[in-house]
Design a protein around this motif. Sequence first.
Motif, PDB file in Angstrom:
ATOM      1  N   GLN A  12      -4.857  -1.448  -7.726  1.00 14.22           N
ATOM      2  CA  GLN A  12      -6.029  -0.585  -7.614  1.00 14.22           C
ATOM      3  C   GLN A  12      -5.591   0.759  -7.028  1.00 14.22           C
ATOM      4  O   GLN A  12      -4.670   0.801  -6.210  1.00 14.22           O
ATOM      5  CB  GLN A  12      -7.074  -1.203  -6.681  1.00 14.22           C
ATOM      6  CG  GLN A  12      -7.647  -2.516  -7.173  1.00 14.22           C
ATOM      7  CD  GLN A  12      -8.533  -3.130  -6.108  1.00 14.22           C
ATOM      8  OE1 GLN A  12      -8.044  -3.764  -5.185  1.00 14.22           O
ATOM      9  NE2 GLN A  12      -9.845  -2.920  -6.225  1.00 14.22           N
ATOM     10  N   THR A  13      -6.267   1.808  -7.439  1.00 13.43           N
ATOM     11  CA  THR A  13      -5.999   3.124  -6.862  1.00 13.43           C
ATOM     12  C   THR A  13      -7.315   3.804  -6.521  1.00 13.43           C
ATOM     13  O   THR A  13      -8.356   3.480  -7.092  1.00 13.43           O
ATOM     14  CB  THR A  13      -5.214   4.036  -7.830  1.00 13.43           C
ATOM     15  OG1 THR A  13      -5.985   4.219  -9.018  1.00 13.43           O
ATOM     16  CG2 THR A  13      -3.853   3.444  -8.172  1.00 13.43           C
ATOM     17  N   ILE A  56      -4.375   6.652  -2.714  1.00 12.53           N
ATOM     18  CA  ILE A  56      -3.952   5.346  -2.219  1.00 12.53           C
ATOM     19  C   ILE A  56      -3.806   4.382  -3.388  1.00 12.53           C
ATOM     20  O   ILE A  56      -4.693   4.292  -4.242  1.00 12.53           O
ATOM     21  CB  ILE A  56      -4.978   4.778  -1.215  1.00 12.53           C
ATOM     22  CG1 ILE A  56      -5.242   5.815  -0.110  1.00 12.53           C
ATOM     23  CG2 ILE A  56      -4.504   3.459  -0.636  1.00 12.53           C
ATOM     24  CD1 ILE A  56      -6.528   5.591   0.637  1.00 12.53           C
ATOM     25  N   ARG A  57      -2.690   3.668  -3.395  1.00 12.27           N
ATOM     26  CA  ARG A  57      -2.426   2.629  -4.404  1.00 12.27           C
ATOM     27  C   ARG A  57      -2.256   1.314  -3.663  1.00 12.27           C
ATOM     28  O   ARG A  57      -1.463   1.228  -2.718  1.00 12.27           O
ATOM     29  CB  ARG A  57      -1.161   2.979  -5.183  1.00 12.27           C
ATOM     30  CG  ARG A  57      -0.867   2.037  -6.316  1.00 12.27           C
ATOM     31  CD  ARG A  57       0.298   2.611  -7.156  1.00 12.27           C
ATOM     32  NE  ARG A  57       0.949   1.553  -7.859  1.00 12.27           N
ATOM     33  CZ  ARG A  57       2.127   1.011  -7.553  1.00 12.27           C
ATOM     34  NH1 ARG A  57       2.810   1.481  -6.533  1.00 12.27           N
ATOM     35  NH2 ARG A  57       2.617   0.037  -8.256  1.00 12.27           N
ATOM     36  N   TYR A  58      -3.002   0.301  -4.086  1.00 10.59           N
ATOM     37  CA  TYR A  58      -3.024  -1.004  -3.416  1.00 10.59           C
ATOM     38  C   TYR A  58      -2.632  -2.070  -4.430  1.00 10.59           C
ATOM     39  O   TYR A  58      -3.298  -2.247  -5.451  1.00 10.59           O
ATOM     40  CB  TYR A  58      -4.431  -1.242  -2.877  1.00 10.59           C
ATOM     41  CG  TYR A  58      -4.640  -2.483  -2.056  1.00 10.59           C
ATOM     42  CD1 TYR A  58      -3.667  -3.001  -1.216  1.00 10.59           C
ATOM     43  CD2 TYR A  58      -5.870  -3.135  -2.091  1.00 10.59           C
ATOM     44  CE1 TYR A  58      -3.899  -4.124  -0.441  1.00 10.59           C
ATOM     45  CE2 TYR A  58      -6.128  -4.253  -1.318  1.00 10.59           C
ATOM     46  CZ  TYR A  58      -5.129  -4.745  -0.499  1.00 10.59           C
ATOM     47  OH  TYR A  58      -5.372  -5.850   0.272  1.00 10.59           O
ATOM     48  N   VAL A  59      -1.551  -2.788  -4.140  1.00 13.26           N
ATOM     49  CA  VAL A  59      -1.032  -3.808  -5.049  1.00 13.26           C
ATOM     50  C   VAL A  59      -1.105  -5.162  -4.352  1.00 13.26           C
ATOM     51  O   VAL A  59      -0.560  -5.335  -3.255  1.00 13.26           O
ATOM     52  CB  VAL A  59       0.439  -3.509  -5.447  1.00 13.26           C
ATOM     53  CG1 VAL A  59       0.965  -4.582  -6.402  1.00 13.26           C
ATOM     54  CG2 VAL A  59       0.574  -2.119  -6.037  1.00 13.26           C
ATOM     55  N   PHE A  75      -9.173  -2.704   4.164  1.00 14.99           N
ATOM     56  CA  PHE A  75      -8.324  -3.658   3.461  1.00 14.99           C
ATOM     57  C   PHE A  75      -8.634  -5.039   4.007  1.00 14.99           C
ATOM     58  O   PHE A  75      -8.863  -5.184   5.202  1.00 14.99           O
ATOM     59  CB  PHE A  75      -6.843  -3.330   3.696  1.00 14.99           C
ATOM     60  CG  PHE A  75      -6.427  -2.026   3.078  1.00 14.99           C
ATOM     61  CD1 PHE A  75      -5.901  -1.990   1.803  1.00 14.99           C
ATOM     62  CD2 PHE A  75      -6.593  -0.840   3.772  1.00 14.99           C
ATOM     63  CE1 PHE A  75      -5.534  -0.783   1.231  1.00 14.99           C
ATOM     64  CE2 PHE A  75      -6.229   0.368   3.211  1.00 14.99           C
ATOM     65  CZ  PHE A  75      -5.697   0.396   1.942  1.00 14.99           C
ATOM     66  N   PRO A  76      -8.694  -6.070   3.183  1.00 11.47           N
ATOM     67  CA  PRO A  76      -8.345  -6.131   1.765  1.00 11.47           C
ATOM     68  C   PRO A  76      -9.472  -5.735   0.817  1.00 11.47           C
ATOM     69  O   PRO A  76      -9.304  -5.767  -0.402  1.00 11.47           O
ATOM     70  CB  PRO A  76      -7.988  -7.608   1.571  1.00 11.47           C
ATOM     71  CG  PRO A  76      -8.883  -8.331   2.535  1.00 11.47           C
ATOM     72  CD  PRO A  76      -8.998  -7.415   3.727  1.00 11.47           C
ATOM     73  N   GLU A  77     -10.629  -5.320   1.340  1.00 14.06           N
ATOM     74  CA  GLU A  77     -11.766  -4.981   0.480  1.00 14.06           C
ATOM     75  C   GLU A  77     -11.462  -3.818  -0.463  1.00 14.06           C
ATOM     76  O   GLU A  77     -12.015  -3.751  -1.554  1.00 14.06           O
ATOM     77  CB  GLU A  77     -12.994  -4.621   1.331  1.00 14.06           C
ATOM     78  CG  GLU A  77     -13.467  -5.736   2.231  1.00 14.06           C
ATOM     79  CD  GLU A  77     -12.719  -5.805   3.559  1.00 14.06           C
ATOM     80  OE1 GLU A  77     -13.053  -6.685   4.356  1.00 14.06           O
ATOM     81  OE2 GLU A  77     -11.797  -4.999   3.800  1.00 14.06           O
ATOM     82  N   PHE A  78     -10.634  -2.898  -0.018  1.00 17.81           N
ATOM     83  CA  PHE A  78     -10.291  -1.663  -0.731  1.00 17.81           C
ATOM     84  C   PHE A  78     -11.549  -0.909  -1.151  1.00 17.81           C
ATOM     85  O   PHE A  78     -11.806  -0.621  -2.295  1.00 17.81           O
ATOM     86  CB  PHE A  78      -9.373  -1.920  -1.930  1.00 17.81           C
ATOM     87  CG  PHE A  78      -8.597  -0.689  -2.331  1.00 17.81           C
ATOM     88  CD1 PHE A  78      -7.793  -0.024  -1.432  1.00 17.81           C
ATOM     89  CD2 PHE A  78      -8.693  -0.182  -3.610  1.00 17.81           C
ATOM     90  CE1 PHE A  78      -7.085   1.108  -1.793  1.00 17.81           C
ATOM     91  CE2 PHE A  78      -7.985   0.952  -3.990  1.00 17.81           C
ATOM     92  CZ  PHE A  78      -7.187   1.592  -3.070  1.00 17.81           C
ATOM     93  N   ASP A  79     -12.336  -0.622  -0.115  1.00 18.48           N
ATOM     94  CA  ASP A  79     -13.529   0.203  -0.291  1.00 18.48           C
ATOM     95  C   ASP A  79     -13.571   1.225   0.837  1.00 18.48           C
ATOM     96  O   ASP A  79     -12.660   1.259   1.674  1.00 18.48           O
ATOM     97  CB  ASP A  79     -14.800  -0.655  -0.347  1.00 18.48           C
ATOM     98  CG  ASP A  79     -15.055  -1.461   0.918  1.00 18.48           C
ATOM     99  OD1 ASP A  79     -14.338  -1.269   1.942  1.00 18.48           O
ATOM    100  OD2 ASP A  79     -15.978  -2.291   0.925  1.00 18.48           O
ATOM    101  N   VAL A 116       0.863  -1.178   0.000  1.00 20.20           N
ATOM    102  CA  VAL A 116       0.000   0.000   0.000  1.00 20.20           C
ATOM    103  C   VAL A 116       0.898   1.227   0.000  1.00 20.20           C
ATOM    104  O   VAL A 116       1.764   1.367   0.857  1.00 20.20           O
ATOM    105  CB  VAL A 116      -0.938   0.034   1.230  1.00 20.20           C
ATOM    106  CG1 VAL A 116      -1.787   1.303   1.230  1.00 20.20           C
ATOM    107  CG2 VAL A 116      -1.818  -1.210   1.274  1.00 20.20           C
ATOM    108  N   ASP A 117       0.692   2.086  -0.969  1.00 25.29           N
ATOM    109  CA  ASP A 117       1.430   3.349  -1.090  1.00 25.29           C
ATOM    110  C   ASP A 117       0.384   4.453  -0.992  1.00 25.29           C
ATOM    111  O   ASP A 117      -0.601   4.434  -1.729  1.00 25.29           O
ATOM    112  CB  ASP A 117       2.133   3.379  -2.448  1.00 25.29           C
ATOM    113  CG  ASP A 117       3.041   4.569  -2.630  1.00 25.29           C
ATOM    114  OD1 ASP A 117       3.337   5.278  -1.649  1.00 25.29           O
ATOM    115  OD2 ASP A 117       3.468   4.801  -3.775  1.00 25.29           O
TER     116      ASP A 117
END
Length: 182
Positions: free
Chosen positions: A69-70, A60-63, A130-134, A43-44
């Motif tokens: 995903q951003t 937010i950038r999630y790899v 996280f990890p849903e990224f919502d 996560v950046d």
Amino acid sequence: MEKTIIWKRLDDTGMEFCTTTLGERTEIDGKVIRSEPGERSFVDYHVACDALGNTREAVIRYVRQDNVQTMRLQKDDAHRWTLDGFHLPEFDGFTDIDIGATPATNLLPIRRLRLQNGESRELTAVWVRFPEFDVMPLRQMYTRLGECEYEYRSMSGYTARLRTDREGIIREYEGEWVEKSG
């Protein structure tokens, strides 16, 4: 003033490198790396606040493995939130962002609220899960227990003690994160 901290997860599943800039504006830049059974992630993020400590923007950038995903959350002067340019009326009026992958964003309400010892304050944050990224609203309460100690409580029942430095930067997040020394 700029401070850099490295945290490690107490369960040995990850670390974070975070730089916080305090001054006329508060900015937080972090890089979180996690390795858990079945998932490796990175996560950046970048958070920018106004002079009063109100979150203005979070990018937010999630790899995860082969998935990137951003999201870009922004708040205007009327406290209206957008996600990637789309208005999120259910978050209007909220002040803070809470990025669930890091202890860094707890600094924002701690500094902005300026609680006295024994004082508590409830708020609702825009929570990035996280990890849903919502994103979801998350009711929280902060109680100042001492000069550099707070109790964090989410209204879901989760509670943790936070130990900070004098500027409010988290040094230990009970049960989750601790500053990595030397």
